[in-house]
Design a protein around this motif. Structure first.
Motif, mmCIF file in Angstrom:
data_model
loop_
_atom_site.group_PDB
_atom_site.id
_atom_site.type_symbol
_atom_site.label_atom_id
_atom_site.label_comp_id
_atom_site.label_asym_id
_atom_site.label_seq_id
_atom_site.Cartn_x
_atom_site.Cartn_y
_atom_site.Cartn_z
ATOM 1 N N GLU A 167 -20.989 10.751 -46.997
ATOM 2 C CA GLU A 167 -20.179 9.747 -46.040
ATOM 3 C C GLU A 167 -21.336 9.201 -45.156
ATOM 4 O OE1 GLU A 167 -17.280 8.716 -45.586
ATOM 5 O OE2 GLU A 167 -16.465 9.675 -47.466
ATOM 6 N N LYS A 168 -22.139 9.893 -44.736
ATOM 7 C CA LYS A 168 -23.333 9.344 -43.924
ATOM 8 C C LYS A 168 -24.180 8.395 -44.795
ATOM 9 C CE LYS A 168 -23.293 13.071 -40.652
ATOM 10 N NZ LYS A 168 -24.191 14.033 -40.051
ATOM 11 N N GLU A 169 -24.669 8.879 -45.919
ATOM 12 C CA GLU A 169 -25.668 8.110 -46.790
ATOM 13 C C GLU A 169 -24.878 6.988 -47.421
ATOM 14 O OE1 GLU A 169 -29.281 7.384 -47.900
ATOM 15 O OE2 GLU A 169 -28.560 9.162 -46.496
ATOM 16 N N ARG A 170 -23.600 6.916 -47.834
ATOM 17 C CA ARG A 170 -22.998 6.106 -48.288
ATOM 18 C C ARG A 170 -23.144 4.634 -47.472
ATOM 19 N NH1 ARG A 170 -17.456 7.600 -48.448
ATOM 20 N NH2 ARG A 170 -17.699 8.169 -50.662
ATOM 21 N N GLY A 171 -23.136 4.759 -45.861
ATOM 22 C CA GLY A 171 -23.340 3.792 -45.205
ATOM 23 C C GLY A 171 -24.502 2.927 -45.486
ATOM 24 N N ALA A 172 -25.658 3.709 -45.480
ATOM 25 C CA ALA A 172 -27.056 3.382 -45.496
ATOM 26 C C ALA A 172 -27.332 2.713 -47.042
ATOM 27 C CB ALA A 172 -27.888 4.462 -45.428
ATOM 28 N N SER A 767 -39.181 9.348 -42.335
ATOM 29 C CA SER A 767 -37.818 9.538 -41.993
ATOM 30 C C SER A 767 -37.387 10.638 -40.915
ATOM 31 C CB SER A 767 -36.768 10.087 -43.390
ATOM 32 O OG SER A 767 -37.797 11.466 -43.743
ATOM 33 N N THR A 768 -38.330 10.961 -40.127
ATOM 34 C CA THR A 768 -38.289 11.943 -39.121
ATOM 35 C C THR A 768 -38.192 11.189 -37.835
ATOM 36 O OG1 THR A 768 -40.729 12.192 -39.025
ATOM 37 C CG2 THR A 768 -39.177 13.995 -40.215
ATOM 38 N N LEU A 775 -29.986 5.523 -36.411
ATOM 39 C CA LEU A 775 -29.460 4.309 -36.834
ATOM 40 C C LEU A 775 -29.131 4.465 -38.300
ATOM 41 C CD1 LEU A 775 -31.027 3.184 -34.388
ATOM 42 C CD2 LEU A 775 -31.070 0.880 -35.715
ATOM 43 N N ARG A 776 -29.777 5.409 -39.047
ATOM 44 C CA ARG A 776 -29.372 5.586 -40.428
ATOM 45 C C ARG A 776 -28.782 6.937 -40.772
ATOM 46 N NH1 ARG A 776 -32.904 4.759 -46.169
ATOM 47 N NH2 ARG A 776 -31.443 6.354 -47.357
ATOM 48 N N GLN A 777 -29.710 8.030 -40.438
ATOM 49 C CA GLN A 777 -29.150 9.446 -40.956
ATOM 50 C C GLN A 777 -27.712 9.647 -40.218
ATOM 51 O OE1 GLN A 777 -32.516 11.740 -40.280
ATOM 52 N NE2 GLN A 777 -32.974 12.155 -42.527
ATOM 53 N N GLU A 778 -27.316 9.317 -39.130
ATOM 54 C CA GLU A 778 -26.216 9.948 -38.453
ATOM 55 C C GLU A 778 -25.317 8.867 -38.400
ATOM 56 O OE1 GLU A 778 -25.642 12.933 -37.004
ATOM 57 O OE2 GLU A 778 -27.431 13.399 -38.224
ATOM 58 N N SER A 779 -25.809 7.510 -38.407
ATOM 59 C CA SER A 779 -24.514 6.295 -38.081
ATOM 60 C C SER A 779 -24.324 5.688 -39.305
ATOM 61 C CB SER A 779 -24.777 5.618 -36.944
ATOM 62 O OG SER A 779 -26.088 4.762 -37.192
ATOM 63 N N GLY A 780 -25.418 5.638 -40.146
ATOM 64 C CA GLY A 780 -25.114 4.787 -41.574
ATOM 65 C C GLY A 780 -25.058 3.282 -41.121
ATOM 66 N N LEU A 781 -25.886 2.885 -40.103
ATOM 67 C CA LEU A 781 -25.697 1.480 -39.830
ATOM 68 C C LEU A 781 -26.391 0.803 -40.432
ATOM 69 C CD1 LEU A 781 -25.357 1.519 -35.903
ATOM 70 C CD2 LEU A 781 -23.720 1.178 -37.547
ATOM 71 N N VAL A 782 -27.778 1.280 -40.939
ATOM 72 C CA VAL A 782 -28.829 0.437 -41.653
ATOM 73 C C VAL A 782 -29.271 1.070 -42.912
ATOM 74 C CG1 VAL A 782 -29.637 -0.324 -39.186
ATOM 75 C CG2 VAL A 782 -30.693 1.511 -40.148
ATOM 76 N N TYR A 783 -30.079 0.590 -43.717
ATOM 77 C CA TYR A 783 -30.884 1.095 -44.482
ATOM 78 C C TYR A 783 -32.196 1.190 -44.330
ATOM 79 C CZ TYR A 783 -33.638 1.304 -49.114
ATOM 80 O OH TYR A 783 -34.577 1.719 -49.926
ATOM 81 N N SER A 784 -32.709 0.445 -43.674
ATOM 82 C CA SER A 784 -34.091 0.768 -43.137
ATOM 83 C C SER A 784 -34.398 0.359 -41.766
ATOM 84 C CB SER A 784 -35.249 -0.083 -43.999
ATOM 85 O OG SER A 784 -35.295 -1.438 -43.987
ATOM 86 N N VAL A 785 -35.106 0.862 -40.908
ATOM 87 C CA VAL A 785 -35.534 0.481 -39.586
ATOM 88 C C VAL A 785 -36.971 1.029 -39.168
ATOM 89 C CG1 VAL A 785 -34.131 2.517 -38.625
ATOM 90 C CG2 VAL A 785 -34.487 0.568 -37.166
ATOM 91 N N GLY A 786 -37.451 0.360 -38.299
ATOM 92 C CA GLY A 786 -38.816 0.546 -38.084
ATOM 93 C C GLY A 786 -39.518 -0.243 -36.836
#
Length: 909
Positions: A167-172, A767-768, A775-786
């Motif tokens: 479910e989390k990864e689906r968002g990403a 990814s740590t 923004l990604r692992q917990e919320s799935g809001l983005v694919y990439s962020v940096g």
């Protein structure tokens, strides 16, 4: 992910480069699994050939180990022969989703442990999914090879695939889909696939879709993994500074008892005739593209080698297709070949300025291809193409990761025994073969044409708010207990050992020469840079003169015209480019001749006025399209928000400034900017320092500077005020967001080490990082962020970047701001500090794992007045830094409430 090969080949109009920093990136291009045995030996002991050791374990895992001692680094790549070809009907993204979930944890190795180990090793960790292969790769210190092997062995045996994690990864992953669907070229490519390969698995891309992911379950993904990710469906390629026998022993120990399984049958391919038609797509690029595409042979075809040579010959800068550029009929042109196992795509591309006649350009491309069929490809162009392909095999050895990719491509994707098989096949290609293949596959009655027309942005909209208030608590980092086989390696911090010992010479004319001998291949690479800053050095009203000069370098030298000069390069199979950044890649035996040609191009360019007269209106039209493009307006909004109105970064070319240029302006700019006392040359490869110096001095030593050195530095800037701007972009389904601000320190301030270390906790690492986690692992809001901190000699910029659905822009921004404030309010944890230090320290050997990275590192340091051993100096700082010092640096220099924001997307958030 799969991307279209062979896009824009020429320099586009320069975007902003406020700090002169070098930014590089790498993209893995999609290919496919080939059937066949792959490796030759099936004995448990292995088969040795030169520096290569092959083996097949009793469970069917095939292993290839290639020794390359360029740096104390190793890359492992496990290739599973499964991709989108084998996905269930209606679920084209299953293999891609499985790739993502391989990073979400397995029995005996949870996601946090995997992330912690991967990040602490300081290298590259990633994966890609293609039509018929999925690849997982690690690059890390060679002494830690067993860590990568343990990880891959555990993931091969099983993954968790819980519904909660999916479910989390689906968002990403759905954000990744949105990101790619925001690229008009990708949209065109998927449409082309659907038409060209209708009725076969190639008709869909490996990416997947939101509807299919919404129907996918964790149980489905687990079944897919357990079916296909097994040792007898995998090839493990190991390349680097390892002893092959010892490495094989580790592989046997770690993978030997992984159970083999029976594999399902593979999909069948039955291609239908291609029906001619035209695809039209609007693009946010500043230029348009006219394309003619054909279905071409795949890797398994006996025509493959001849098709490769044909593609190269058609794309030659001495050929008819490229002649559209110097004749002023196209901004760029090329022929490209994108190959899968059973079929491929061959396509001619030509770029045109906004407002140009795409249909007329398409007709010109058709006429050129028809003429090539009628007259046949010349033996000279065919021989040059073959020589370049043969030389490229030697150049592949100059990168540990690149060599890993080459072996994986040849053995797993193409079904060869080694990369040399491709070269041997190419050597056997004749002119008759090439022309036969041309007649067979360049059939206009089975071609698909496409027009990608530039669509201007609307007017950027300034905002007083950032899309609504949001408040989120920053997540606290949890201590991670590592498995016994990883703990000691991760927790051990020590000063890395650099393998570089450059020999530095300053020639009498002021040119700095840096030589780094390397013997991993029989080739030499030359990289040069003239320290310059067009926005500072260009006279008012002459903006764009640097772009005009840059395009004229390709028109030959005073003694050889454009075609004759390219012929001289082809005769020695050299890759060369000239300009303020210049390069040469050549076989060792041709080093001197290559340097002679490079020096002639750099010091005695022809700069023909007739070529300038042709290119000037073309360049003006290109600039006109650029000024209305969303990408340019995005960068323009950042410059406007960060810098004062009088700052040189606010300058840019316009159609009027381009049209007002004269040839005298171009030559004057060249004489002012190009001077030896602002130039650094790096020679790296199979050459002695003595010979390198003698050759460089012979051909560059007579170059002399006149007058005072021009100023190349940006002026210092004050702290910016917060701002927000939206740049409309109707081609996107996702917002591309940059948050940025100026920082008050420069490259010479020692606080930058604490900021760099802290940024690897916050958002600059793998990814740590906190941003990735939140923004990604917990919320799935983005694919990439940096986040990045770009330190300059006079100014520094902090930037956080992400892409997400428009309604989530404010939520993601709030998380970033809260994470920034948390860096100021409390110390990073001991585990985070250890991990960030490990990442930076172990990343130093990785930065020496390719000749291009070695050279670019030297060039950056030399042109920014840093010592050449600055990475080791930085390493000493990282080792000694404490958590309170990191917090103090963030509190002193970062302004969370001073961030400006630019959204490029379909609608305001």
């Amino acid at each position: 992910m799969k991307t279209m090969v062979g896009g824009r080949k020429c320099k586009s109009i320069r975007f902003w480069s406020w700090l002169g920093a070098v930014v590089t990136s790498a993209t893995i291009l999609g290919c496919a699994r080939a059937p066949g045995p792959g490796v030759a030996s099936k004995s448990s002991g292995g088969e040795r050939e030169k520096s290569v050791l092959r083996a097949e374990l009793s469970n069917g895992l095939r292993v290839i180990i290639v020794r390359n001692s360029l740096a104390p680094v190793v890359t492992t790549m496990i290739n599973y022969e499964v991709g989108s070809d084998e996905t269930p009907p209606g679920f084209p993204g299953t293999a891609h989703a499985n790739e993502h979930m391989m990073f979400r944890g397995s029995p005996g190795l949870d996601a946090s442990q995997l992330d912690n180990i991967s990040a602490a090793m300081g290298g590259d960790v990633n994966a890609d999914t293609q039509q018929a292969v999925t690849q997982y790769f690690f690059t890390m210190p060679a002494e830690n090879l067993d860590l990568a092997l343990h990880i891959e062995s555990i993931r091969m045996r099983g993954i968790d695939d819980t519904e909660k994690d999916w479910e989390k990864e689906r968002g990403a992953i759905e954000q990744e889909v949105a990101q790619d669907l925001s690229n008009p070229e990708y949209v065109f490519y998927t449409n082309l696939q659907a038409l060209m390969f209708k009725g076969t698995p190639y008709a869909w891309d490996a990416l997947g879709s939101r509807p299919s992911f919404d129907k996918t379950t964790g149980a489905m993904l687990k079944e897919f993994h357990d079916t296909w990710c097994v040792p007898n469906n995998a090839v493990l390629v190991i390349v680097g500074d390892v002893q092959p026998d010892q490495a094989l022993a580790k592989v046997k120990e770690i993978f030997g008892d992984a159970p083999r399984k029976n594999l399902p049958s593979r999909p069948k391919f039955k291609f239908q005739p291609v029906e001619p038609q035209t695809i039209k797509v609007e693009t946010d690029l500043p230029y348009g593209e006219a394309i003619i595409a054909f279905r071409w042979p795949g890797f398994d075809s006996p025509d493959f080698a001849a098709a490769q040579v044909l593609s190269d010959a058609l794309s030659s800068q001495r050929g008819r297709l490229y002649s559209l550029v110097p004749e002023g009929k196209a901004l760029a042109s090329a022929f490209s070949y994108d190959t899968l196992t059973h079929a491929g795509l061959g396509y001619a591309t030509a770029d045109y300025p906004a407002g140009g006649d795409a249909e007329k350009l398409l007709e010109q491309v058709r006429s050129i291809l028809a003429a090539e069929l009628k007259d046949g490809l010349s033996s000279d162009l065919v021989e040059a193409a073959k020589n370049h392909e043969v030389a490229s095999l030697e150049f592949q050895k100059n990168s540990i990761f690149g060599l890993t990719m080459a072996w994986s491509q040849a053995v797993v994707v193409e079904g060869r025994k080694s990369p040399e098989d491709d070269v041997e096949a190419i050597r056997k290609v004749t002119v008759a073969d090439v022309n036969r293949v041309a007649r067979k596959y360049l059939q206009s009655n089975h071609a698909i044409t496409a027009i990608l027309s530039p669509h201007p942005s609307g007017k950027p909209v300034s905002q007083k708010t950032f899309g609504g208030a949001e408040s989120f608590a920053s997540s606290d980092a949890m201590a991670v207990k590592l498995p016994d086989w990883a703990a000691a390696a991760v927790e051990r911090l020590e000063l890395p050992q650099s393998m570089l010992h450059p020999v530095v010479t300053v020639l009498p004319n002021g040119l700095k020469l840096i030589v780094q001998p390397e013997s991993v291949s029989d080739s030499v690479s030359v990289y040069g840079r003239v320290k310059n800053n067009p926005d500072v050095e260009t006279e008012p009203g002459k903006e764009g003169v640097d772009d005009a000069l840059g395009q004229l370098f390709s028109f030959g030298i005073r003694t050889l015209d454009r075609v004759a000069f390219q012929k001289a390069l082809d005769d020695i199979a050299a890759n060369e480019s000239a300009g303020s950044d210049f390069t040469l890649q050549v076989l060792s035996e041709n080093f001197e001749r290559g340097v002679q040609l490079l020096a002639d191009n750099e010091l005695s360019p022809a700069l023909p006025e007739d070529a300038f007269n042709i290119l000037q209106p073309q360049l003006a039209a290109e600039v006109a399209g650029e000024l209305e493009s969303p990408g340019f307006l995005h960068q323009r909004a950042i410059a406007k928000g960060l810098f004062p109105a009088s700052d040189p970064a606010q300058r840019h070319a316009t159609p009027e400034t381009i049209k007002g240029l004269t040839m005298s302006d171009v030559t004057h700019y060249y004489q002012k900017v190009f001077r030896p006392d602002l130039t650094t040359i790096v020679v790296v490869g199979n050459v002695t320092p003595e010979r390198a110096q003698a050759v460089i001095e012979k051909y560059f030593g007579s170059w002399h500077a006149e007058g005072t050195k021009p100023d190349t530095l940006w002026p210092a800037v004050p702290a910016n005020e917060p701002w927000a701007t939206t740049v409309p972009d109707s081609s996107r389904v996702q917002d591309d967001v940059d948050l940025s601000e100026t920082l008050g320190l420069t490259l010479s301030n020692p606080d930058r080490y604490a900021l760099e270390l802290g940024n690897n906790v916050l958002g600059g690492g793998l990814s740590t990082t906190r941003l990735f986690h939140d923004l990604r692992q917990e919320s799935g809001l983005v694919y990439s962020v940096g986040s990045t901190m770009t330190f300059g000699e006079t100014r520094t910029i902090y930037t956080a970047s992400y892409g997400c659905d428009p309604p989530n822009v404010a939520k993601a921004r709030a998380m970033i701001v809260n994470d920034l404030k948390a860096m100021q309010d409390r110390d990073v944890t001991p585990g985070e500090l250890l991990q960030a230090k490990g990442m930076l320290l172990r990343g130093i050997p990785h930065s020496e794992s390719s000749l291009s990275r070695i050279a670019q590192g030297f060039l950056y340091r030399a042109t920014h007045d840093l010592p050449l051993d600055e990475p080791m100096n930085a390493a000493r700082h990282y080792l000694e830094l404490t958590a309170p010092e990191v917090r103090a640096a963030f509190a002193k220099w970062i302004r969370p409430d001073g961030l400006g924001q630019v959204n490029q997307g379909p609608t305001p958030p």
